[in-house]
Design an enzyme around this catalytic site. Structure first.
Site, short mmCIF file in Angstrom:
data_model
loop_
_atom_site.label_atom_id
_atom_site.label_comp_id
_atom_site.label_asym_id
_atom_site.label_seq_id
_atom_site.Cartn_x
_atom_site.Cartn_y
_atom_site.Cartn_z
N THR A 153 -8.21 -44.40 -31.83
CA THR A 153 -10.00 -43.36 -31.52
C THR A 153 -10.02 -42.70 -32.90
O THR A 153 -10.35 -43.55 -34.36
CB THR A 153 -9.79 -42.64 -30.05
OG1 THR A 153 -9.33 -41.91 -30.35
CG2 THR A 153 -10.15 -43.31 -28.89
N LYS A 179 -1.81 -44.73 -28.51
CA LYS A 179 -2.75 -44.12 -29.68
C LYS A 179 -2.82 -42.13 -29.20
O LYS A 179 -2.57 -42.32 -28.31
CB LYS A 179 -4.34 -44.66 -28.84
CG LYS A 179 -4.12 -44.74 -27.76
CD LYS A 179 -5.19 -43.12 -27.60
CE LYS A 179 -6.59 -43.04 -28.45
NZ LYS A 179 -7.38 -41.52 -28.24
N THR A 190 -6.53 -37.82 -26.73
CA THR A 190 -6.25 -38.65 -25.53
C THR A 190 -4.57 -39.38 -25.96
O THR A 190 -4.79 -39.78 -26.56
CB THR A 190 -6.53 -39.02 -24.81
OG1 THR A 190 -8.17 -38.17 -24.38
CG2 THR A 190 -6.48 -40.11 -23.58
N GLU A 276 -5.40 -34.61 -35.15
CA GLU A 276 -6.50 -35.40 -35.84
C GLU A 276 -6.40 -34.06 -37.02
O GLU A 276 -6.51 -33.01 -37.18
CB GLU A 276 -7.54 -34.03 -34.57
CG GLU A 276 -7.79 -35.58 -34.05
CD GLU A 276 -9.31 -34.98 -32.60
OE1 GLU A 276 -9.24 -35.55 -31.95
OE2 GLU A 276 -8.63 -33.89 -32.38
N ASN A 402 -14.06 -31.97 -34.64
CA ASN A 402 -14.27 -31.12 -33.45
C ASN A 402 -15.18 -30.67 -33.20
O ASN A 402 -15.86 -29.83 -31.89
CB ASN A 402 -12.76 -30.35 -32.50
CG ASN A 402 -11.43 -31.38 -32.47
OD1 ASN A 402 -11.61 -32.58 -31.96
ND2 ASN A 402 -10.40 -31.62 -33.22
#
Lengths: 407, 407
Positions: A153, A179, A190, A276, A402
């Protein structure tokens, strides 16, 4: 143990395929399939969040009740979480479609999803994806790598790893892909990981090996402290290596556990290091602890501290935040006994001795903390137990990724 | 209850002074002093972090063992945490200097510090500051306001509040000031609050009133989940209102508790709404809970979720993250029963009914979430208990403030 190229297709008899099904992303693959030529013993571990995505509920049933598993269907883009009875029905529909295409029982098909919460899956596209992938299944390294890319992702790197060990005179291969953290339309960090092996092993021991190992690997990483609704680790063993089936905790079992630990730890670190927006993998070792539980509590408290993570981003040897995070962790220790070190490819430096700062060089500390992988080592001098946790720094890009609007 | 102007000098007999002692900051005040004309009953609550700053250890002893307190000396810039025996000695030296200047017993002097961890206080500057402040003590609103400004670190606004209630036919005033989250040379989110009242009340009940009230006020806010080494709330009551001393939990006690709750809740919300880098106060109400404890766990899990906080910054009605944070909180509930609403000055909107998204207007949701104060209301439909928690959004500036190098 021999490191080899590859991922989920490295072990004998495992094939993969991937396709651009158009579920959420455009111009990229967003579905993958793993298939084993022979039926597999399946083990799994799943999110402890009581808000569980539909595929988690589905897989828990399969792992628990099915005699074997033979395929996994994965989509990126929509998490199929908070989707009610309709969402759970779509897991069953997905399994049915894959079962028909692959000629395996429906209850041998595992499913996994990652992406936005609360949206329903477009089942027409998902079924078309399954139809497209089934005839393309292949066992090459490239087939595995393409699958590893298709499940990404906001990951910036595909994540796979494989090793070989000798068990009962046979070469056994263990490989995996995963992932990590984030979504283009962000909704949830996730974590999905898929590990395959050609080992012959009983279902009970396969599950036990996995359940034990995740405590030191996946459960020791954190990107943002938010436990997803979809976290899933699946481990499939098809027995094609030809070793005598492992049914007790003998030396062969230990050899397999070591290989599994290497795969899981490597995948877990890849996820933490690609969190992230992150710029650095942040490793925390707590040593000299009274118990493993104490070391785990302390190390996880440090890697989840926002202030510590921001300091790592700033290459700032801000040891006060680390001591503070240890202090509010809930673990008991004497702050005035703690030694603290920073370490990286650029060197190792002691910062605190017995809870008080040494007259260290800030310049040298900054140099050490400017590497892409940095380690903090805290010695609480109470015993021999230790634990290692992995996280990442907190950056502008984490906020950017985010805060962006979903649509 | 009557809201009035002012802060720590609003109640009768309380005076304040402040000065630029040059402890860490240049060109601004960084020390403050609170003094009561009459001896006070003192109550305090302190950080639960086992790494406790020296002033926390000092004040715990004073509150516990001293018959009364009469002054508080506060510095901003250096936290006096992780400073060993030397740091604790400096608390004693500070109290001695203030005791001499104010002609009160050493054990009637409370001290509080906020700032960088691990540095020792420059005692010459601190003592000079005390000498400068003692003759300047005054009871005007401006004296209180100047003190509220002097204790700020990365706070962007001074924080004070006062109210009056009628108790036993007398007007009783309760006022307070606090400082919130962050440092120019960031090291720790440190919360300090000082509340003064001219109420006559026994020491036991004063402490009980405070200990009970912080559960619903200061303990329900979070800026970044990092519990400081210095958190301190001090409550001083000098009895000058002339009411009959409160020695039991009668109606007068309840009236005082309401006033105290208003002061503490207001100060707590001011801290949350001025969290480092934040653009919005984020209030979370959990209603329909089985127990207060459950409502507290759920609401605090939501306000500390990095993903939820980033979504609030993005004005994104990302309800999946809220449900997810409830799910991993440790509290038990049925996700498929949850209703969720967003509310602000711009309106109120239901987002989820029975765990599934309604067909709400994203545009309207964004409008509601674009206000400077936004509320999420989660109804778990299990009972009548409720709790409210306050936090703030996670922004680029939070990362910037905390990644900047200390020196």
């Amino acid at each position: 143990m021999k490191m080899i190229e590859g991922g989920v297709t490295a072990a004998m008899g495992f094939q993969a395929a991937s396709t651009a099904a158009g579920i959420k992303y455009k111009n990229r693959k967003d579905m993958a399939m793993i298939y084993s030529e022979k039926p597999c013993m399946a083990a799994g571990t799943f999110t402890t969040n009581i808000v569980k995505a539909a595929p988690v509920k589905w897989d828990q049933q399969i792992v628990k009740h099915s005699a074997f598993a033979q395929a996994v269907v994965i989509n990126a883009g929509i998490a199929n979480a908070c989707t009610g009875a309709e969402g759970l029905g779509y897991c069953s529909d997905t399994a049915k479609a894959a079962a028909a295409a692959l000629k395996v029982p429906e209850e041998a098909v595992l499913v996994a999803s990652t992406g936005v919460i609360g949206m329903q899956l477009p089942m027409d596209k998902l079924c078309a994806g399954i139809q497209a992938m089934a005839p393309q299944l292949g066992g090459s390294l490239e087939d595995g790598t393409e699958a590893a890319k298709a499940i990404m992702t906001t990951d910036t790197k595909k994540k796979e790893v494989a090793v070989q060990v000798e068990i009962g005179g046979k070469t056994v291969t263990v490989g995996g892909m995963c992932k990590g953290s984030g979504m283009i339309h962000p909704n949830m960090c996730t974590m999905l990981a898929f590990v395959t092996t050609d080992l012959a092993i009983s279902k009970e021991l396969l599950q036990e090996a996995l359940s034990e190992d995740i405590k030191d690997t996946y459960n020791m990483i954190s990107v943002d402290g938010d436990t997803s609704t979809n976290d899933t680790v699946l481990l499939l063993a098809n027995g094609m290596a030809g070793n005598a089936e492992i049914t007790e905790k003998n030396e062969d079992y230990q050899t397999f556990c070591k290989a599994l630990n290497y795969i899981n730890e490597t995948l877990a670190k890849k996820m933490a290091g690609d969190g992230e927006g992150c710029t650095a993998l942040f490793e925390v070792k707590v040593i000299g602890a009274e118990s493993k539980a104490q070391a785990v509590t302390l190390s996880k408290s440090i890697i989840t501290s926002s202030l510590t993570k921001a300091a790592i981003f700033g290459h700032d040897a801000n040891w006060g935040r680390i001591l503070c995070a240890m202090g509010y962790s809930g673990a008991q220790f004497d702050p005035e006994q703690v030694d603290l070190f920073f370490e990286s490819a650029a060197g190792k430096l002691q910062i605190i001795k017995d809870g008080v700062a040494l007259d260290y060089s800030e310049e040298e500390a900054t140099k050490i903390l400017s590497e892409p992988e940095v380690t903090a080592i805290a010695d609480v001098k109470m015993g021999d137990a230790a634990a290692t946790a992995w996280g990442c720094d907190l950056t502008f890009d984490y906020v950017k990724i985010n805060a962006d609007y979903r649509s």
